[in-house]
Design a protein around this motif. Structure first.
Motif, mmCIF file in Angstrom:
data_model
loop_
_atom_site.group_PDB
_atom_site.id
_atom_site.type_symbol
_atom_site.label_atom_id
_atom_site.label_comp_id
_atom_site.label_asym_id
_atom_site.label_seq_id
_atom_site.Cartn_x
_atom_site.Cartn_y
_atom_site.Cartn_z
ATOM 1 N N LYS A 217 -2.753 -65.277 -7.368
ATOM 2 C CA LYS A 217 -3.752 -65.173 -6.296
ATOM 3 C C LYS A 217 -4.680 -66.388 -6.289
ATOM 4 C CE LYS A 217 -7.263 -62.084 -4.364
ATOM 5 N NZ LYS A 217 -8.023 -60.821 -4.547
ATOM 6 N N ILE A 218 -5.099 -66.823 -7.474
ATOM 7 C CA ILE A 218 -5.943 -68.020 -7.567
ATOM 8 C C ILE A 218 -5.190 -69.239 -7.035
ATOM 9 C CG2 ILE A 218 -6.991 -69.641 -9.207
ATOM 10 C CD1 ILE A 218 -7.773 -67.206 -10.912
ATOM 11 N N GLN A 220 -3.002 -69.373 -4.798
ATOM 12 C CA GLN A 220 -2.882 -69.307 -3.341
ATOM 13 C C GLN A 220 -4.220 -69.523 -2.632
ATOM 14 O OE1 GLN A 220 -0.737 -65.795 -1.982
ATOM 15 N NE2 GLN A 220 0.594 -65.855 -3.774
ATOM 16 N N GLU A 221 -5.295 -69.052 -3.260
ATOM 17 C CA GLU A 221 -6.589 -69.059 -2.575
ATOM 18 C C GLU A 221 -7.524 -70.177 -2.996
ATOM 19 O OE1 GLU A 221 -8.229 -65.188 -3.179
ATOM 20 O OE2 GLU A 221 -6.675 -64.158 -1.997
ATOM 21 N N GLN A 222 -7.261 -70.806 -4.154
ATOM 22 C CA GLN A 222 -8.137 -71.860 -4.642
ATOM 23 C C GLN A 222 -7.308 -73.121 -4.921
ATOM 24 O OE1 GLN A 222 -10.694 -70.501 -7.899
ATOM 25 N NE2 GLN A 222 -10.515 -68.384 -7.187
#
Length: 375
Positions: A217-218, A220-222
């Protein structure tokens, strides 16, 4: 030439098997693993027994006999489990003698419902220990906050303990303290410290199973942390294990423990548990290969044992990974902001549920099978 599995003890690690089943112990298959592969112990848990009893006819005659005694499903299970553990323990008597009580153990877990019950754990552990009547068995107690006082008390009574469901480094350190305090209490009471054995079972694959999606998730988002997040996937469990081993080295070379060692005490070895790889994208022997090192135990599922025999490459790697492991944990918490303590507490809570659910299912299976085989 010894196969790869049989060569692991050359590097100071003992291989135990996380599996038990009546036909397995009685057919000669377990004895063959001991003789040919250097297997040094067996662990069991409620999920393993559920599979053994629910998916085989191994226990039908026993269930029919126990039904005549009008036992509850839980009492029937304890009778079955104790008989299986005794049979396996007898097969390991030679290992126990040859290793001077270092190995040759078979573990039986207290009921999962007692994970948060100190007094209940003590009572059941004492009862199982007495009924098993074997020097080379261990009683498994979850390393929960409530389990720690039970571990201390039982060690003080000379009962061998396998501390299970350890995920947290802080909880692991507390486990070593409970063990040492139990030995100190026993020594103060005039008891012998010789041949008291304990392992601390540190669980691995479940850590990566929980952390990896968070890292994904990190990534993909950061975007600024994407590369690091992907680099850490599949590395956190091994890093935690390396840090646990550093704690082990610190605690069991301390002056406090040396005083007990002089009286015959043995270190509480780290045992790597949950070492079957759950993510098929990773090498199947990832945890086994990385964590071979002195004075450790690895309890492996049957399929992982067979895979290592086929294509393992044993070498002492654990100590060389300590610095890298610390850096992985530093990056995880201080760069990516993932708090390992929160994850390990959740894993402990889920771990209790993962054993409670199959145990409840097992009680149902025993009740149904008992009626079926006597009808």
């Amino acid at each position: 030439m010894k196969n790869p599995l049989a060569r692991i003890p050359d590097f100071g690690q003992s291989i135990w098997l996380d599996y038990i089943k009546r036909s397995f112990t009685q057919s000669g298959e377990l004895k063959k693993l001991i003789d040919q592969d250097g297997l040094r112990g067996v662990t069991s848990n409620p999920a393993i027994f559920e599979e053994a009893i629910a998916q085989s006819d191994d226990y039908n005659d026993t269930l029919a006999s126990l039904q005549k005694d009008n036992l509850s499903p839980q009492d029937a299970f304890l009778r079955i489990a104790i008989e299986d553990v005794q049979t396996a323990a007898d097969l390991f008597k030679g290992v126990y003698a040859d290793t001077k009580a270092l190995d040759g153990y078979v573990s039986l877990e207290v009921s999962p419902g007692l994970a948060r019950d100190t007094e209940g754990s003590i009572t059941e552990a004492r009862s199982s220990w007495k009924t098993l009547d074997r020097k080379n068995v261990m009683i498994k107690i979850p390393g929960t906050a409530e389990g720690l006082p039970a571990i201390k008390q039982l060690i003080s009574e000379g009962i061998n303990i396998n501390v299970t469901l350890l995920f947290s480094l802080d909880r692991y350190r507390a486990t070593t303290t409970a063990y040492i305090e139990g030995l100190e209490q026993r020594a103060a009471n005039g008891g012998s410290l010789e041949n008291i054995a304990s392992v601390a079972s540190f669980f691995l694959s479940r850590i990566d199973t929980m952390v990896d999606p968070m890292l994904d998730k990190i990534a993909q988002e950061q975007p600024e942390h994407a590369t690091l997040a992907r680099q850490l996937q599949g590395k956190v469990a091994i890093a935690s294990a390396c840090d646990a081993y550093a704690i082990y080295q610190e605690v069991f070379t301390s002056e406090r423990f040396k005083a007990l060692e002089a009286k015959g005490a043995k270190p509480q070895r780290l045992l790597w548990a949950s070492t079957g790889v759950k993510n098929k994208a990773y090498p199947d022997l990832m945890y086994m290969e990385a964590l071979i090192g002195p004075d450790t135990v690895n309890t492996v599922p049957k399929e992982t044992l067979e895979a290592y025999r086929d294509h393992g490459n044993p070498a002492s790697r654990l100590e060389s990974g300590l610095e890298e492991g610390r850096y992985v944990l530093y990056q995880l918490e201080n760069v990516l902001g993932i708090k390992l303590a929160d994850i390990t507490q959740k894993l402990e809570d889920e771990g209790i549920q993962k054993f409670t659910k199959p145990f409840d299912s097992l009680m149902k299976v025993i009740g149904e099978k008992s009626k079926k085989v006597t009808s």
